[in-house]
Motif scaffolding. Structure first.
Motif, PDB file in Angstrom:
ATOM      1  N   ILE A 109       4.892   6.893   9.692  1.00  0.00           N
ATOM      2  CA  ILE A 109       5.789   6.295   8.697  1.00  0.00           C
ATOM      3  C   ILE A 109       6.465   7.367   7.851  1.00  0.00           C
ATOM      4  O   ILE A 109       7.368   7.066   7.077  1.00  0.00           O
TER       5      ILE A 109
ATOM      6  N   PRO B 195       8.947   3.260   7.648  1.00  0.00           N
ATOM      7  CA  PRO B 195       8.138   2.568   8.645  1.00  0.00           C
ATOM      8  C   PRO B 195       8.994   1.941   9.733  1.00  0.00           C
ATOM      9  O   PRO B 195      10.182   1.651   9.529  1.00  0.00           O
TER      10      PRO B 195
ATOM     11  N   ASN C 122       4.630  -1.140  11.716  1.00  0.00           N
ATOM     12  CA  ASN C 122       3.648  -0.348  10.968  1.00  0.00           C
ATOM     13  C   ASN C 122       3.964  -0.222   9.482  1.00  0.00           C
ATOM     14  O   ASN C 122       3.441   0.659   8.803  1.00  0.00           O
TER      15      ASN C 122
END
Length: 340
Positions: free
Chosen positions: A150, A302, A306
């Protein structure tokens, strides 16, 4: 697995010479990652150079009170070392959170730093992967990426670094010593692993023929406490969804010094520099911690599946920092002795 040569040098100079003599040579420590990748066809070295008999298996004090950790020290021995448990509990906790007892008995300090991503596309030679074959693409971006990055990723790669130990070393501001054909050099561990950029196949800044010889830890500042926390899908052996390593020094209710590193969120252990800057001189309160963590994670990008990691790593870090501030908490930060 393709055939390969095997050498067992007895000196670091001989090991470096053998590795530099031709392409396709790899150093072999515990082999807990490299051998698996060879079985999958991801790694195909022409020569394995066994470094387990080199004199790099000691943990020694430095004159200033730091530690020098040899590259072939086993993870289980390092986790149980009394100086590590006393002065750097975050490192012992991270090691004990990683892998199984059997693997920790085999894995080495140097090998842990060099382990490669567990991205399923990287490990499957039938799939394209820019890390394995530059220019072939990154199917993880639109495919299975729940466990992936991320922060700090690129269009070329969203893989994450799997090491628990490296996250703790980043928070401890360790230095990696390398020996190569051009001599010895020192690299801060926070600069040892690379972000993917346009060259995700290059995991680290290691040059051809270089061998990790030691990891050096500076002495802990008086009053510093530390902790490692790992969130994973199951309590048993599993890689981190996110992890947090932190050191904290508080004086008169204000943060005198803090270091913070995240795992499971980027191509390398993510040193949270912005959060650290926000914390310096701030009151040691949940509100100040929350503010600093939100500032750090504002740059997160992200992917489809996720985004939960942004909130998860914030919550884990907030909990860790809060525990480090508890007056009665110091005994909780002492790592329990590994089972015998």
């Amino acid at each position: 697995m393709k055939p390969f040569g095997y050498q067992r040098p007895t000196t670091t100079a001989e090991a470096v010479r053998l590795c530099a003599a031709g392409p396709g040579a790899r150093f072999l420590g515990g082999g807990t990652n490299l051998v698996d990748l060879m079985k999958l066809g991801v790694e195909e070295p022409g020569l394995l150079i066994d470094v387990t008999k080199l004199p790099l298996d000691r943990v020694v004090r430095t004159p200033d009170g730091g530690l020098r950790i040899g590259a072939t020290v086993r993870n289980s021995d390092l986790a149980a070392h009394p100086d590590v448990r006393r002065d750097h509990p975050v490192l012992s906790q991270a090691l004990l959170a990683g892998a199984s007892g059997q693997l920790r008995n085999t894995a080495t300090t140097g090998g842990n730093l060099l382990q490669r991503t567990r991205c399923s596309y990287f490990q499957d030679v039938s799939k394209p992967c820019n890390k394995r074959l530059p220019g072939s693409g990154c199917p993880a971006r639109e495919g299975s990426h729940r466990d992936l990055a991320i922060l700090g990723h690129s269009p070329e790669c969203v893989a994450t670094n799997p090491s628990d130990m490296a996250v703790a070393l980043a928070a401890l501001e360790a230095t990696v010593l390398l020996l190569g054909p051009e001599g010895e050099r020192a690299v801060p561990v926070t600069e040892f692993h690379r972000l993917p950029g346009e060259n995700p196949d290059q995991d680290t800044v290691i040059r051809p023929g270089e061998l990790i010889t030691e990891v050096v830890l500076p002495p802990p500042a008086p009053g510093t406490v530390s902790r490692y926390r790992k969130a994973r899908d199951r309590a048993s052996y599993a890689f981190a969804l996110v992890s947090v390593a932190a050191t904290l020094q508080v004086d008169a209710g204000r943060v005198e010094r803090a270091t913070l590193a995240f795992g499971g969120v980027a191509h390398r252990p993510w040193r949270a520099r912005r959060a650290e800057a926000e914390l310096l001189g701030a009151p040691a309160t949940p509100a100040a911690f929350q503010h600093a963590l939100i500032a750090e994670l504002a740059e997160a990008q992200p992917l489809r599946d996720n985004a939960f990691k942004v909130d998860l790593v914030r919550r884990v870090a907030l909990d860790v920092l809060g525990e480090l501030c508890e007056p009665q908490g110091r005994p909780r930060h002492l790592t329990p002795a590994p089972p015998t």
